[in-house]
Design an enzyme around this catalytic site. Structure first.
Site, PDB file in Angstrom:
ATOM      1  N   TYR A  78      45.483  31.623  51.305  1.00 56.48           N
ATOM      2  CA  TYR A  78      45.190  32.894  50.635  1.00 56.48           C
ATOM      3  C   TYR A  78      43.837  32.823  49.934  1.00 56.48           C
ATOM      4  CZ  TYR A  78      45.335  36.555  47.085  1.00 56.48           C
ATOM      5  OH  TYR A  78      45.012  37.622  46.278  1.00 56.48           O
ATOM      6  N   SER A 121      39.862  37.187  44.087  1.00 56.62           N
ATOM      7  CA  SER A 121      40.969  36.569  43.354  1.00 56.62           C
ATOM      8  C   SER A 121      40.499  35.347  42.592  1.00 56.62           C
ATOM      9  CB  SER A 121      42.056  36.164  44.353  1.00 56.62           C
ATOM     10  OG  SER A 121      42.982  35.278  43.776  1.00 56.62           O
TER      11      SER A 121
END
Length: 326
Positions: free
Chosen positions: A157, A132
Site C-alpha cells: 500500500y 499517505s
C-alpha cells in the site's frame, strides 16, 4: 472558490464523502461530480449510506464507475465540465495489501495513472490527490517531514502511494498540470471506515467481543480528525501551487492504550483486550511535522483526540442499530 465543477474520486468513501458534503454545504454555485465503484472491501452498506446523503444535494452528480478502467472513465466523463480533480479514491488498508496485492496495483497504480492521464487529455489544470503517511515507512527520525527519505516502504500500500507521488511529478514536469499531494495521517471520525482500528474497537466493545491490540499496545498514531483533513484539502484546492506535497496530520501522537481508554470512557463500557504481536507492514509510530503545511497552507488542526473521539462515539451510539450489523 475559483473552481465551480469539481470531480471527486472515491466520493462514497470516508474522506470523499465529507469533502463533497462540505463543498456543497458551503458553496451554492459549485457542482460536484462524484465517482466510486462502491466495492465490497468493507460492507458497502456504509458507502450507500454516505452516497444517499450526498444524492440529496441538487448540485451532486454520482456516477458508479471503476476509474482503473480507462474506457469506462472516459466514456462517462468525457462530456462533463470539470475544472479540478480531487483524487481520493484508492484501495485502502495496509494489512489487506498483504493478502490481495493485485487490488492495490489495479486501483492505486493503474487507477491513479488513468486519473492523471484524463487530466492531461481533457485539459484539467489541477489535481489534488491523496497520499499517505505510510510512505515514511519505518523511518526512525520523528516527526516525519516532507523532506525525509521515502524510498523504503514496508507495505505494498505504501509503495503504491509513493508511486502516485512520483507519477504526479512526471505529469507536472511533462504537461504542466498542477499537482498537490496530501499525506494523510490516520484519519478518523463519523462515517469512517469499518476496517480502521477505532471503528472496530467501538463495534466490538459494544458487542462484548475482544478487541485486538497489536504490539501489546506499544504503538502511537497521529490521529487526525476528519474536519481538520477536509480543511487541509480545501486549503490545497484554494492555494495556487504548481507542485507540492504536504503532511496533513494532528502533530500530536496518541498512545494506543490511551486511545482505547477514551473509547471506553465515551462508550461507557470496558473493552476485552487481546494483546498480539506487531503485524507485518505496521509501524510503531506516526508523527507529522506540520511546519511546511502551516507555513504554505495555513493549516492548523483544531480538534483534539478527546473531542474527536467523543464526537465519533456519540455518533456511533446514536446509529448503533445499523452500525453493529456492518
Amino acid at each position: 472558490m475559483k473552481y465551480k465543477n469539481i470531480l471527486v474520486t472515491g466520493s462514497a468513501g470516508f474522506i470523499g464523502f465529507h469533502l463533497s458534503k462540505y463543498l456543497m454545504d458551503n458553496y451554492e454555485d459549485l457542482k460536484v461530480i462524484g465517482i466510486d465503484n462502491l466495492n465490497n472491501y468493507y460492507n458497502p452498506v456504509l458507502k450507500e449510506k454516505r452516497n444517499e446523503i450526498l444524492k440529496n444535494y441538487e448540485n451532486y452528480t454520482f456516477i458508479k464507475l471503476d476509474f482503473s478502467d480507462w474506457d469506462d472513465l472516459v466514456e462517462n466523463l468525457k462530456d462533463k465540465e470539470i475544472d479540478l480533480i480531487v483524487h481520493l479514491g484508492a484501495q485502502a488498508g495496509v494489512r489487506y495489501s498483504l493478502q490481495n496485492p493485485w487490488a492495490y496495483i489495479k486501483s492505486n497504480e493503474m487507477g491513479t495513472l488513468n486519473i492523471f492521464e484524463f487530466a492531461r487529455r481533457f485539459d484539467i489544470e489541477k489535481v489534488v490527490y491523496a497520499s499517505s503517511s505510510s510512505v515514511y515507512g519505518g523511518n526512525r527520525k520523528i516527526p516525519f517531514s516532507e523532506d525525509d527519505r521515502v524510498d523504503k516502504p514496508i507495505s505494498l500500500y505504501a509503495s503504491t502511494k509513493r508511486s502516485n507521488e512520483l507519477m504526479a511529478h512526471v505529469y507536472h514536469h511533462l504537461y504542466g498540470i498542477k499537482m498537490i499531494g496530501l499525506r494523510f495521517f490516520t484519519v478518523y471520525g463519523e462515517y469512517g471506515r469499518p476496517d480502521m482500528a477505532y471503528f472496530k474497537f467501538a463495534k466490538n466493545i459494544l458487542l462484548g467481543k475482544e478487541i485486538e491490540v497489536y504490539n501489546y499496545g506499544n504503538m502511537e498514531r497521529d490521529f487526525t480528525y476528519i474536519s481538520d483533513v477536509v480543511d487541509g484539502i480545501l486549503r490545497a484546492i484554494k492555494k495556487d501551487f504548481d507542485y507540492e506535497i504536504f503532511n496533513l496530520g494532528n502533530s500530536k501522537p496518541v498512545k494506543l492504550m490511551y486511545f482505547i481508554e477514551l473509547i471506553e470512557k465515551y462508550l461507557n463500557k470496558k473493552a476485552k483486550k487481546k494483546f498480539l504481536p506487531m503485524q507485518d507492514g505496521d509501524v510503531l509510530r506516526t508523527y507529522a511535522d506540520l511546519s511546511k503545511s502551516e507555513k504554505l497552507l495555513g493549516y492548523k488542526p483544531k480538534v483534539t483526540i478527546e473531542e474527536g473521539l467523543k464526537r465519533f462515539c456519540n455518533w456511533f451510539l446514536e446509529n448503533k442499530d445499523w452500525l453493529l450489523r456492518l
